[in-house]
Design a protein around this motif. Structure first.
Motif, short mmCIF file in Angstrom:
data_model
loop_
_atom_site.label_atom_id
_atom_site.label_comp_id
_atom_site.label_asym_id
_atom_site.label_seq_id
_atom_site.Cartn_x
_atom_site.Cartn_y
_atom_site.Cartn_z
N UNK B 35 47.33 46.69 7.30
CA UNK B 35 47.73 45.57 6.47
C UNK B 35 46.49 44.76 6.08
N UNK B 43 50.69 39.20 5.51
CA UNK B 43 50.09 40.54 5.48
C UNK B 43 50.72 41.40 4.39
N UNK B 90 44.53 44.07 9.38
CA UNK B 90 45.30 44.23 10.60
C UNK B 90 45.78 45.67 10.74
N UNK B 103 59.33 49.14 16.06
CA UNK B 103 58.62 47.89 15.78
C UNK B 103 57.13 48.00 16.05
N UNK B 104 56.39 47.16 15.40
CA UNK B 104 54.94 47.18 15.45
C UNK B 104 54.37 46.37 16.59
N UNK B 106 50.60 44.62 16.83
CA UNK B 106 49.44 44.36 16.00
C UNK B 106 48.19 44.18 16.83
N UNK B 107 47.06 44.60 16.26
CA UNK B 107 45.77 44.24 16.80
C UNK B 107 45.37 42.86 16.32
N UNK B 108 44.22 42.41 16.79
CA UNK B 108 43.74 41.07 16.42
C UNK B 108 43.05 41.05 15.07
#
Lengths: 114, 115
Positions: B35, B43, B90, B103-104, B106-108
């Motif tokens: 994203x 996003x 992202x 479901x996702x 996310x990384x930072x």
């Protein structure tokens, strides 16, 4: 095409007050719905999700959301807001099925005042 | 249990250059999505990889390309950088079981600045 509308760009609430963030979605079938929270400069953390079943979903940090198909809404609520809840909140809709594309709203920035 | 790891965390590139961003999914996850989040925006979906193939793509030009490796990690490549490519990128991982995506995570993110 799926889409999400978060009508409130910015909301200010007093600490201890209740909170409701609005979310309306557009999707042709039964949607997968999510609420994420993002602190400044950080990634997104999943608060809760709805796939099926009970339309009232409980999440982390005391948040809950209710899926209302007739209103195409998935509003996020919290009975008593803490200063640490100040962040940006994103509602998202995903298509059902494996190759899921998740579409996010533009976000609601929550400010908490003493 | 390690979550989603992205590298680098920040980088600055010059207009016209190329950049590669990297993502390691959460353990047990086999699907990676990318994203782009511009400042003050939500996003925007770039693309999704599963079994080393691009499965879905958002409304992004061909300058944006990706790859997924056998260990499920992924790269996002952006060629001919424009100032408008400055954003937080992202990576999100997920797994599919019985045809359902759960479901996702996310990384930072990687903060890309194009000057």
């Amino acid at each position: 095409a799926q889409s999400v509308t978060q009508p409130d760009i910015h909301i200010t609430v007093s600490e201890g007050a209740s909170l409701e963030l609005r979310c309306n979605y557009s999707y042709g079938a039964t949607p997968y719905l999510f609420w994420y929270v993002q602190s400044p400069g950080q990634g997104l953390q999943l608060l809760l999700k709805y796939f099926s079943g009970d339309t009232l979903v409980q999440g982390i940090k005391g948040f809950e959301a209710e899926f209302k198909r007739s209103q195409s809404s998935f509003n996020l609520r919290k009975p008593s807001v803490h200063w640490s809840d100040a962040a940006e909140y994103f509602c998202a809709v995903g298509n059902s099925g494996g190759y899921q594309k998740v579409t996010f709203g533009t976000g609601t920035k929550l400010q908490v005042i003493p | 249990d390690a979550g989603v790891t992205q590298s680098p965390t920040h980088l600055i590139k010059t207009r016209g250059q190329q950049v590669t961003l990297r993502c390691s999914p959460k353990s047990g996850h086999d699907t990676v999505s990318w994203y782009q989040q511009a400042l003050g925006q939500g996003p925007q979906f770039i693309f999704q990889y599963y079994e080393e193939e691009e499965r879905q793509r958002g409304n992004f030009p061909d300058r944006f390309s990706g790859h997924q490796f056998p260990n499920y990690s992924s790269e996002l490549n952006v060629n001919a950088l424009l100032l408008g490519d400055s954003a937080l990128y992202l990576c999100a991982s997920s797994f599919v079981q019985g045809g359902t995506n759960y479901g996702y995570t996310f990384g930072s993110g990687t903060r890309l600045t194009v000057v």
